[in-house]
Write an enzyme that holds these catalytic residues in place. Structure first.
Site, PDB file in Angstrom:
ATOM      1  N   LYS A 274       9.284  -3.694  -2.595  1.00  9.22           N
ATOM      2  CA  LYS A 274       7.938  -3.118  -2.672  1.00  9.22           C
ATOM      3  C   LYS A 274       7.887  -1.882  -1.778  1.00  9.22           C
ATOM      4  CE  LYS A 274       3.213  -4.044  -1.026  1.00  9.22           C
ATOM      5  NZ  LYS A 274       2.346  -5.005  -0.320  1.00  9.22           N
ATOM      6  N   ASP A 279      -0.976   1.825   2.513  1.00  2.17           N
ATOM      7  CA  ASP A 279      -1.893   0.962   1.763  1.00  2.17           C
ATOM      8  C   ASP A 279      -3.257   0.915   2.440  1.00  2.17           C
ATOM      9  OD1 ASP A 279      -3.056  -0.887   0.094  1.00  2.17           O
ATOM     10  OD2 ASP A 279      -2.092  -2.613   1.051  1.00  2.17           O
ATOM     11  N   LYS A 286      -9.514  -1.840   2.967  1.00  2.00           N
ATOM     12  CA  LYS A 286      -9.271  -2.669   4.137  1.00  2.00           C
ATOM     13  C   LYS A 286     -10.207  -2.267   5.269  1.00  2.00           C
ATOM     14  CE  LYS A 286      -4.256  -3.080   3.306  1.00  2.00           C
ATOM     15  NZ  LYS A 286      -4.150  -4.552   3.190  1.00  2.00           N
ATOM     16  N   ASP A 356      -6.582  -4.338  -3.512  1.00  2.00           N
ATOM     17  CA  ASP A 356      -5.724  -4.503  -2.342  1.00  2.00           C
ATOM     18  C   ASP A 356      -4.575  -5.462  -2.623  1.00  2.00           C
ATOM     19  OD1 ASP A 356      -4.848  -4.014   0.221  1.00  2.00           O
ATOM     20  OD2 ASP A 356      -6.102  -5.560   1.130  1.00  2.00           O
ATOM     21  N   ARG A 360       1.880  -6.644  -5.812  1.00  2.00           N
ATOM     22  CA  ARG A 360       2.339  -7.445  -6.949  1.00  2.00           C
ATOM     23  C   ARG A 360       2.239  -6.678  -8.269  1.00  2.00           C
ATOM     24  NH1 ARG A 360      -1.872 -11.993  -5.442  1.00  2.00           N
ATOM     25  NH2 ARG A 360      -1.185 -11.160  -3.435  1.00  2.00           N
TER      26      ARG A 360
END
Length: 504
Positions: A274, A279, A286, A356, A360
């Site tokens: 990944k 992020d 977040k 968020d 995946r």
């Protein structure tokens, strides 16, 4: 730092310190320790009898030689009880010794190697010496802190005879190669997001490939659109930085006996990372506290690049593909929204309920792409869930699988390298939590078993091959209690992946 192997006696070695391991058993002395004890007139035994030094694991004591030997100092390093001595105990002791020597401001050290030391111990000690001294100072100007300027320039491993020297030199070389791959992963993970965009990560992978003879292919945004990497593109669409899909390939040379083409008849193992270079959480933003640590969200990618560098140098007898999906996850007017539906590379549809949970999504494309290699094993590494820290702390990665045999190989490699994993169940019961009402699957679970929900989601895209998922959110950074893992990025996964491939 330069590590060399030399044959000879310690008495004439002109280094700043002789570092010697001592077991927590005064009746057992290695030959080098006996020789040093004799040269110093019994002063080691005197320390032990007084109780000032016991040999307890990761303890140290200084002795000054006063001209009895050429080196002015001896550092006694506790190894613990003989029956408890493991390769990891040696790593921890070596890491502690290296830091102690460095912090004293010393620049050269000699380590006498007893005949009882195994090649695995020598390799582990080499790894630990290099890993323990790591500092990420790239963006610092002159701080005026003298401690940060202290560094060891050279370590000499001193062997008793020429017969044992080749095996020790081989172990040292392996330790250096593996440690350097881990240090590369740390450097990549520690880089701020403005210094490591997806494009810059791809450039670094390309440089590693060129230096080690790996094959390398980079997909830019246009190529990703053409090939149908829609989930990777969906995460990337909120950022001005373009995504990249990185493929590194190691192919072993043909057998000198059977000949044939490179890689012919060899198993293929795929390592998937990944690569979220930063992020924010996207629209599902977040909180500000700790968000700066999300520069580490590409630690899985860093581990794969570091491992591929090592594999390119050690040349194991198995074909290895490194696959990395790299992008930022940013909030903007073009970002994906909760409720959006996207289609993965393999054709499955995904309902995005939380932006968020983006790691995946990019892995869905990477796992779908990996099927074309007909791999005998696929291992993905991802800083996927905070829930794994609640479960396992910063001690072990959470591991899930569709194939017990592949999991056994991963566990074996984890034990040897002390990059520990703990298997979590991935029963079909958990599939219910990621079912969507409007698509094939949703990207979050039902609010329970968050780490397993991430694995249950990924399982839908890891079809047709043995697969293990490693959630490294707790081990990629913030690990404590190890002498050779500093603050910041740990480089977790490099040593484990290399061991897995070499054991194949």
């Amino acid at each position: 730092m330069n590590i060399t192997v030399k044959t000879g006696g310690f008495a004439q070695e002109q280094s700043d310190v002789i570092a010697i391991g001592v077991l927590e058993n005064p009746d057992f002395y290695s030959a080098p320790l006996q020789n040093i004890e004799q040269a110093l007139g019994g002063r080691i035994r005197e320390l032990i009898n007084l109780g000032d030094f016991t040999g307890k694991h990761k303890t140290t004591s200084w002795l000054y030689t006063n001209g009895a030997i050429s080196s002015p100092r001896v550092l006694l390093v506790g190894l613990g009880e003989y029956h408890d001595l493991t390769v990891e105990k040696v790593r921890q002791a070596a890491g502690h010794a290296a830091r102690t020597i460095r912090d004293m401001g010393l620049r050269t050290a000699t380590i006498p190697i007893p005949v009882e030391a195994t090649p695995e111990m020598i390799q582990g000690a080499t790894e630990a010496c290099l890993l323990s001294l790591y500092q990420f100072n790239e963006h610092k100007t002159d701080t005026g802190d003298e401690n940060e300027k202290k560094q060891i320039e050279s370590i000499t491993f001193l062997v008793e005879n020429e017969h044992s020297r080749p095996s020790i030199e081989d172990a040292v070389q392996r330790g250096e190669v593996i440690a350097n791959g881990t240090l590369l992963a740390r450097d990549l993970s520690n880089q701020p997001g403005n210094y490591l965009t997806p494009t810059q990560l791809a450039d670094k992978a390309e440089a590693v490939a060129e230096a080690t003879g790996l094959g390398c292919e980079i997909f830019d945004k246009a190529t990703l659109e053409e090939k149908g990497f829609r989930t990777l593109l969906a995460v990337a669409q909120g950022s001005v930085e373009e995504p990249r899909f990185i493929i590194l390939e190691y192919v072993p040379d043909p057998s000198p006996v059977t000949g044939g083409d490179p890689g012919e008849g060899q198993d293929t193992v795929v390592l998937v990372g990944k690569g979220i270079t930063f992020d924010t959480g996207g629209i599902s933003l977040k909180s500000g506290g700790g968000m700066h640590e999300m520069k580490h969200d590409m630690s899985g990618a860093a581990a794969v690049i570091g491992a591929m560098q090592v594999i390119g140098q050690l040349k194991p007898n198995v074909r290895v593909i490194g696959v990395i999906a790299a992008t930022e996850n940013m909030p903007s007017g073009t970002a994906i929204k909760p409720g959006d539906v996207v289609t993965s590379y393999g054709g499955k549809t995904i309902e995005i309920l939380n932006t968020d949970a983006e790691g995946r999504l990019v892995l869905a494309d990477a796992l779908g792409w990996s099927a074309q290699y007909n791999p005998k094993g696929v291992v993905d590494l991802a800083t996927l869930t905070g829930a794994v820290i609640t479960c396992l702390g910063h001690i072990a990665a959470g591991a899930m699988t569709t194939d017990p045999e592949l999991m056994a190989k991963v566990k074996s490699a984890a034990i040897k390298t002390h990059e520990r994993v703990w298997e979590l169940p991935l029963w079909d019961d958990y599939d219910e939590g990621v079912k969507s009402k409007v698509a094939d699957v949703q990207n979050i679970g039902d609010g329970t078993s968050g780490t397993i929900a991430g694995g249950a989601f990924l399982k839908k895209f890891a079809e047709g091959y043995p697969w293990v998922h490693l959630d490294i959110a707790g081990t990629a950074w913030g690990m404590k209690g190890s002498t050779y893992i500093p603050e910041g990025a740990s480089g977790y996964g490099v040593r484990l992946l290399v061991q897995l491939v070499e054991d194949w």
